[in-house]
Design an enzyme around this catalytic site. Structure first.
Site, mmCIF file in Angstrom:
data_model
loop_
_atom_site.group_PDB
_atom_site.id
_atom_site.type_symbol
_atom_site.label_atom_id
_atom_site.label_comp_id
_atom_site.label_asym_id
_atom_site.label_seq_id
_atom_site.Cartn_x
_atom_site.Cartn_y
_atom_site.Cartn_z
ATOM 1 N N SER A 146 27.931 60.276 7.777
ATOM 2 C CA SER A 146 28.843 60.257 7.857
ATOM 3 C C SER A 146 28.946 57.628 8.282
ATOM 4 O O SER A 146 28.820 57.648 7.163
ATOM 5 C CB SER A 146 29.806 60.741 9.500
ATOM 6 O OG SER A 146 30.858 60.291 8.351
ATOM 7 N N ASP A 166 32.985 68.170 1.451
ATOM 8 C CA ASP A 166 33.413 66.830 2.934
ATOM 9 C C ASP A 166 34.931 67.322 3.108
ATOM 10 O O ASP A 166 35.303 66.234 2.370
ATOM 11 C CB ASP A 166 32.141 66.273 2.702
ATOM 12 C CG ASP A 166 31.933 65.876 4.348
ATOM 13 O OD1 ASP A 166 32.472 65.270 4.735
ATOM 14 O OD2 ASP A 166 31.162 65.221 4.414
ATOM 15 N N HIS A 170 30.489 68.595 6.833
ATOM 16 C CA HIS A 170 30.791 67.190 7.221
ATOM 17 C C HIS A 170 28.876 67.902 7.959
ATOM 18 O O HIS A 170 29.334 67.556 8.557
ATOM 19 C CB HIS A 170 31.403 66.661 7.289
ATOM 20 C CG HIS A 170 31.679 65.122 8.291
ATOM 21 N ND1 HIS A 170 31.832 63.654 7.013
ATOM 22 C CD2 HIS A 170 31.315 64.238 9.690
ATOM 23 C CE1 HIS A 170 31.253 62.889 7.725
ATOM 24 N NE2 HIS A 170 31.348 63.766 8.994
#
Length: 529
Positions: free
Chosen positions: A238, A464, A493
């Site tokens: 991320s 995602d 995610h």
């Protein structure tokens, strides 16, 4: 990023380039009896400039137990996995390394296969503001046999977790809120955002200018040097994918094997990074609704997708009329959409079930019934509506606001909300709302212009809802030497070691083992339930 070291007999990175000497032959073929050939040495190259960070690069790390006390579950997990912890000293301000210092906390599980050692693998789990010091045990498990060849290093970035803290003393753990359905609600959120910014200036103003991704990358390079590594490997999720891009740009040649999972495109990253995720979140909500409808006997939220979505919309409307009482909390039109948003980042039965229980509790509250929230909902509301996690929200916001400037005129956000809200009344008020960065001092540095190419392994799910697949494809396009591993058909995610895809995990592990990227991009099917 990555880092590794051994306290006894650790390797030191080479400082500077070796001096080169050149020779000029000045041959004087004399007619004398000597007939000598004379050679004049060129002047020696100038000495390299002193390293202004030498005391940080050369510091000796004191490795100790990671256990902070009997209630420290993270420390217990690290202890059981054989990890040790240390505090790395870094400058607060890299422009003045002789000035104030702070500490960055790291953990390390040493590799056992010293004959085939690759080096250190540095971890970042995202956020910004996410703690990573506790991640080495589960990452080593995901790495399987290849883990023995690495020192796996978890890092709590500056101002996060066990590192020197930045705390604005907020009444919330997150700046994220929904704007509400009208101008009055938006004005309340504008005042809320301005108050959060004021609290940060009051309680942490001396630290705010130094809470940036560029400084975090500089800290990582100090960690690399202190661990005695010439290059480091890196696994970032991320926001950690953006941090990896920044580090590779600022410190070229110091990365070995780089894996970025849940890839954030640099042009998307900033105080408004959630804009553009609305469709992915709507898709994730529909996927959850299908699963929940199939489990209607357990949750009673509706036996079709449409019925489940109607239940969610009814709760949203009820919260907009009157705040819902859930335990000791009041869930209003600003908090309710964030609860839904938070429930949709993981695509698996456990996460789906937690969110379904939360929606069931919220429906009961909307009906006026007393509710004791389920564990996931209770922790989510405590995070959002109390100051229990103020340090997390403070650090996350400080980094976002310190990296990239945000629009300062509230009318900009209001216009965006009106446009997006006409299409989406659930997620658009969250992703387009004003935040404290509108009231922040301008960043001290420009955002990093990311390097043109890097042979990295990129991983992303097609659905995602946080770092969209479009972002991953953008970075892949900009880095033609990279390879993209796509998990198809999942609203997930973070994939590697998290989702249970043997295809993804084996591809990443093969790269970590050999250092060779796949010959082409790889598509992985969603595993069977």
């Amino acid at each position: 990023m990555t880092a590794s070291t051994s306290p006894d007999g650790r390797r030191r990175p080479h400082r500077g380039r070796p001096r080169r000497f050149t020779a000029r032959a000045a041959a004087a073929v004399a007619l004398s009896l000597a007939g000598a050939l004379t050679v004049a040495a060129a002047p020696a190259a100038p000495r390299p400039a002193p390293d202004p960070l030498a005391r940080f690069h050369d510091q000796d790390l004191h490795w100790k137990s990671c256990l902070l006390g009997p209630d420290d579950t993270t420390g217990k997990d690290l202890e059981q996995a054989g990890a040790q912890c240390a505090d790395v000293t870094v400058p607060l301000d890299y422009a003045r390394p002789e000035g104030r210092t702070i500490t960055v906390a790291i953990s390390r599980i040493r590799g056992t296969d010293t004959a085939h050692r690759v080096g250190a693998l540095l971890l970042n789990s995202g956020g910004p503001g996410g703690q990573t010091i506790g991640d080495p045990p589960w990452v080593r498990s995901a790495m399987k046999d290849v883990a023995a060849r690495y020192d796996v290093v978890g890092v709590d970035p500056r101002f996060v977790g066990r590192s020197t803290p930045l705390d604005c003393h907020w009444p919330t753990g997150s700046m994220i809120r929904g704007a509400g359905n009208g101008r009055a609600g938006f004005d309340r959120m504008t005042a809320f955002a301005a108050d959060l910014a004021r609290r940060c200036r009051t309680h942490a103003g001396d630290l705010l200018p130094y809470a940036t991704t560029r400084n975090t990358a500089r800290d990582m390079d100090v960690i690399r040097a202190a661990l005695g590594e010439r290059r480091v490997s890196y696994l970032g999720y991320s926001y950690g994918s953006y941090l990896g891009q920044v580090y590779a740009t600022m410190f070229p040649g110091r990365t070995d094997r780089v894996v970025l999972d849940g890839v954030e495109a640099p042009e998307v990253y900033g105080p408004r990074l959630l804009r553009g995720t609305e469709e992915a979140n709507r898709h994730a909500l529909r996927g959850w609704a299908d699963w929940t409808a199939a489990h209607d006997a357990a949750y009673g939220l509706g036996h079709t997708r449409g019925a489940v979505l109607a239940t969610v919309n009814g709760i949203r409307s009820a919260a907009a009329r009157t705040p819902l009482r859930v335990g000791g909390h009041r869930v209003d039109e600003h908090a309710l959409p964030v609860v839904v948003f938070n429930g949709l980042s993981q695509d698996n039965p456990t996460a789906y079930g937690d969110f379904a229980q939360a929606v069931r509790d919220l429906r009961r509250a909307a009906e006026g019934r007393p509710v004791t929230p389920s564990p996931w909902l209770a922790s989510t509301l405590e995070f959002m509506l109390t100051g229990h996690e103020s340090v997390y929200g403070s650090a996350q916001t400080a980094i976002l606001c310190g990296d990239v400037p945000a629009p300062r005129d509230p009318e900009t956000y209001w216009r965006d909300l009106r446009r997006a809200g006409s299409r989406d009344q659930l997620f658009a008020p969250v992703t387009n709302d004003i935040n404290p960065c509108a009231f922040w001092d301008p960043p001290r540095e420009r955002p990093t212009t990311i390097r043109g190419d890097l042979p990295a392994l990129l991983v992303n799910a097609t659905g995602d809802p946080r770092t969209t697949y479009r972002s991953a494809r953008t970075v892949h396009r900009d880095w033609p030497s990279s390879r993209l591993v796509t998990l198809r058909g999942a609203d997930q995610h973070g994939v590697y070691g998290v989702f249970g895809s043997a295809c993804v995990d084996s591809t990443v592990n093969a790269y970590l083992a050999t250092g060779r990227l796949p010959s082409g991009d790889i598509g992985c099917p969603r595993p069977a339930a």
